[in-house]
Design an enzyme around this catalytic site. Structure first.
Site, PDB file in Angstrom:
ATOM      1  N   GLU A   1      25.756  52.317  35.363  1.00  0.00           N
ATOM      2  CA  GLU A   1      25.812  54.112  35.680  1.00  0.00           C
ATOM      3  C   GLU A   1      26.252  54.607  34.312  1.00  0.00           C
ATOM      4  O   GLU A   1      26.947  54.156  33.353  1.00  0.00           O
ATOM      5  CB  GLU A   1      27.053  54.295  36.869  1.00  0.00           C
ATOM      6  CG  GLU A   1      28.382  54.007  36.478  1.00  0.00           C
ATOM      7  CD  GLU A   1      29.113  54.294  37.647  1.00  0.00           C
ATOM      8  OE1 GLU A   1      28.945  53.499  38.550  1.00  0.00           O
ATOM      9  OE2 GLU A   1      30.579  54.690  37.420  1.00  0.00           O
TER      10      GLU A   1
ATOM     11  N   ARG B   1      41.358  38.588  48.915  1.00  0.00           N
ATOM     12  CA  ARG B   1      41.809  37.501  48.386  1.00  0.00           C
ATOM     13  C   ARG B   1      43.123  36.953  48.950  1.00  0.00           C
ATOM     14  O   ARG B   1      43.401  35.600  49.170  1.00  0.00           O
ATOM     15  CB  ARG B   1      42.299  37.546  47.199  1.00  0.00           C
ATOM     16  CG  ARG B   1      41.297  37.718  45.849  1.00  0.00           C
ATOM     17  CD  ARG B   1      41.568  38.011  44.464  1.00  0.00           C
ATOM     18  NE  ARG B   1      42.089  39.158  44.678  1.00  0.00           N
ATOM     19  CZ  ARG B   1      42.621  39.994  43.533  1.00  0.00           C
ATOM     20  NH1 ARG B   1      42.442  39.636  42.204  1.00  0.00           N
ATOM     21  NH2 ARG B   1      42.910  41.199  43.753  1.00  0.00           N
TER      22      ARG B   1
ATOM     23  N   ARG C   1      33.088  49.316  42.627  1.00  0.00           N
ATOM     24  CA  ARG C   1      32.428  49.308  41.251  1.00  0.00           C
ATOM     25  C   ARG C   1      30.804  49.059  41.130  1.00  0.00           C
ATOM     26  O   ARG C   1      30.677  47.799  41.943  1.00  0.00           O
ATOM     27  CB  ARG C   1      33.052  48.496  40.266  1.00  0.00           C
ATOM     28  CG  ARG C   1      34.431  49.141  39.555  1.00  0.00           C
ATOM     29  CD  ARG C   1      34.159  50.256  38.726  1.00  0.00           C
ATOM     30  NE  ARG C   1      35.430  50.695  38.193  1.00  0.00           N
ATOM     31  CZ  ARG C   1      36.116  51.632  38.704  1.00  0.00           C
ATOM     32  NH1 ARG C   1      35.744  52.283  39.754  1.00  0.00           N
ATOM     33  NH2 ARG C   1      37.184  52.112  37.888  1.00  0.00           N
TER      34      ARG C   1
ATOM     35  N   ARG D   1      45.020  49.151  48.828  1.00  0.00           N
ATOM     36  CA  ARG D   1      45.758  50.482  49.621  1.00  0.00           C
ATOM     37  C   ARG D   1      44.406  51.256  50.113  1.00  0.00           C
ATOM     38  O   ARG D   1      44.453  51.873  51.317  1.00  0.00           O
ATOM     39  CB  ARG D   1      46.425  51.228  48.567  1.00  0.00           C
ATOM     40  CG  ARG D   1      47.641  50.643  47.944  1.00  0.00           C
ATOM     41  CD  ARG D   1      48.164  51.166  46.873  1.00  0.00           C
ATOM     42  NE  ARG D   1      47.341  50.556  45.707  1.00  0.00           N
ATOM     43  CZ  ARG D   1      48.068  50.254  44.352  1.00  0.00           C
ATOM     44  NH1 ARG D   1      49.079  50.574  44.292  1.00  0.00           N
ATOM     45  NH2 ARG D   1      47.123  49.718  43.612  1.00  0.00           N
ATOM     46  N   ILE D   2      43.411  51.174  49.341  1.00  0.00           N
ATOM     47  CA  ILE D   2      42.164  52.111  49.674  1.00  0.00           C
ATOM     48  C   ILE D   2      41.527  51.734  50.983  1.00  0.00           C
ATOM     49  O   ILE D   2      41.177  52.097  51.888  1.00  0.00           O
ATOM     50  CB  ILE D   2      41.100  52.331  48.582  1.00  0.00           C
ATOM     51  CG1 ILE D   2      41.805  53.061  47.438  1.00  0.00           C
ATOM     52  CG2 ILE D   2      39.991  53.205  49.023  1.00  0.00           C
ATOM     53  CD1 ILE D   2      40.999  53.423  46.350  1.00  0.00           C
TER      54      ILE D   2
ATOM     55  N   HIS E   1      29.723  58.633  41.490  1.00  0.00           N
ATOM     56  CA  HIS E   1      30.924  58.208  41.478  1.00  0.00           C
ATOM     57  C   HIS E   1      32.092  59.217  41.454  1.00  0.00           C
ATOM     58  O   HIS E   1      32.570  59.641  40.368  1.00  0.00           O
ATOM     59  CB  HIS E   1      31.024  57.406  39.813  1.00  0.00           C
ATOM     60  CG  HIS E   1      32.070  56.646  39.955  1.00  0.00           C
ATOM     61  ND1 HIS E   1      32.047  55.515  39.023  1.00  0.00           N
ATOM     62  CD2 HIS E   1      33.347  56.631  40.219  1.00  0.00           C
ATOM     63  CE1 HIS E   1      33.242  54.706  39.071  1.00  0.00           C
ATOM     64  NE2 HIS E   1      33.923  55.464  39.930  1.00  0.00           N
TER      65      HIS E   1
HETATM   66  C1  GLV Z   1      37.506  55.526  40.089  1.00  0.00           C
HETATM   67  O1  GLV Z   1      36.687  54.798  40.284  1.00  0.00           O
HETATM   68  C2  GLV Z   1      38.926  54.908  39.830  1.00  0.00           C
HETATM   69  O2  GLV Z   1      38.985  53.723  39.608  1.00  0.00           O
HETATM   70  O3  GLV Z   1      39.954  55.531  39.947  1.00  0.00           O
END
Ligand code: GLV
Length: 329
Positions: A270, A180, A241, A158-159, A288
């Site tokens: 992190e 994928r 990540r 989605r992102i 983050h």
């Molecule tokens: C942030 O890193 C999330 O996974 O929402």
């Protein structure tokens, strides 16, 4: 007699989230936002049926064995690599996350980081603040073109799709992606995105944005070999990540100008950031914060809280990660 189930909210949240949860649960919280050791977390989870967790709390076999009353871990994040989902399923513990509510906000941030990186915004600001700006120069902080360039996206959930739409429709970018699985033709058309092999993605992207989930398979998906395939003028953006990028290899590629620049919101280990990255000027570093707008963080907290109430009070979570646990009940 108190018949409300007991839960733990592991990190500070909005006061209204606590007030909402208190209508349904006996709530232990951490509004002081202390960083608890693991034994502390385990001790505080004793007798708790649910936990509102963040990416900082690891829910794994060891913790589950020590917390036999736990039935639900509601993550306040869309990513859930802090959950050992197989161990949770084996113990009949449900996991939930917060998808959808953060998609557009996180895509906005991915684009902001891409722009800041390509146009050298923080690097030039540091120069200005240091009092070094004493004349105009034709190539001063000349960066990479964004509009009309090739946007590569690794991980097209989605992102990723939100970033593709911004690039294609807002900036006239040529969008290529690798994932994928391929999107449906309708979604590809909507995102104006073309599916390519990972190698072609690395070689053709002017700006490569990483939006894939972290797993053993995606560990160091971008390392020295992949960076070597990229254009020397390319920028790399990681909002996914830490661990997806080999940070040491990236710092070397940035130092050697193997690629032009990077924008990072996430890091291996992190909140520590590798000193080699801190030493590079051609990298934009943020802590983050991709989903960090007040409305989105409120929506994430509410969805996590709704999952706690949905499951522990009504037996029906909103966004389960391992719904097979529900069938077993
Ligand atoms: C942030 O890193 C999330 O996974 O929402």
């Amino acid at each position: 007699m108190n018949t409300k189930p007991s839960i733990l909210v592991a990190r500070a949240v909005f006061p209204e989230t606590i007030a909402f949860l208190q209508q349904h649960f006996d709530v232990a919280h951490n509004q002081a936002d202390e960083i608890w050791s693991r034994p502390d977390l385990i001790a505080r989870l004793q007798g708790k049926a649910g936990v509102l967790a963040t990416g900082s709390e690891r829910i794994d076999a060891e913790l589950l064995a020590a917390c036999p009353d736990l039935k639900l871990a509601a993550n306040m994040a869309v990513g859930f690599n802090n959950f050992d989902l197989a161990a949770m399923t084996a113990r009949g513990v449900l996991g939930t996350n917060t998808p959808d509510v953060l998609t557009e906000t996180t895509a906005d941030f991915g684009f902001a980081l891409l722009m800041a990186t390509a146009r050298r915004i923080t690097e030039s600001e540091h120069f200005l603040r240091a009092g070094q700006w004493n004349k105009w120069a034709i190539d001063m902080f000349a960066g990479a073109e964004v509009h009309g360039s090739t946007l590569g996206i690794l991980g097209m959930g989605r992102i990723g799709q939100g970033i593709a739409r911004r690039g294609a429709h807002g900036f006239g970018m040529n969008v290529v992606y690798h994932n994928r699985s391929r999107l449906t033709p309708a979604l590809e058309a909507e995102c104006k995105a073309r599916y390519v092999a990972k190698d072609e993605l690395l070689q053709t992207a002017d700006h490569l944005v990483l939006v894939l989930p972290y797993s053993a398979q995606s560990h160091h998906a971008i390392g020295a070999a992949e960076l070597a395939r990229m254009k020397p003028t390319a920028t790399l953006v990681n909002i996914a990540r830490g661990g997806i990028v080999d940070d040491v290899a990236l710092a070397k590629a940035l130092r050697d100008k193997r690629i032009a620049a990077a924008g990072l919101d996430v890091y291996e280990g992190e909140p520590k950031v590798h000193p080699d990255l801190l030493a590079c000027s051609n990298v934009v570093l943020t802590p983050h914060i991709a989903s960090a707008t007040v409305p989105t963080r409120r929506a994430m907290a509410q969805l996590a809280a709704d999952n706690l109430v949905g499951f522990l009070v009504n037996g029906q979570p909103l966004t389960p990660l391992n719904p097979e646990v529900l069938k077993k009940k």
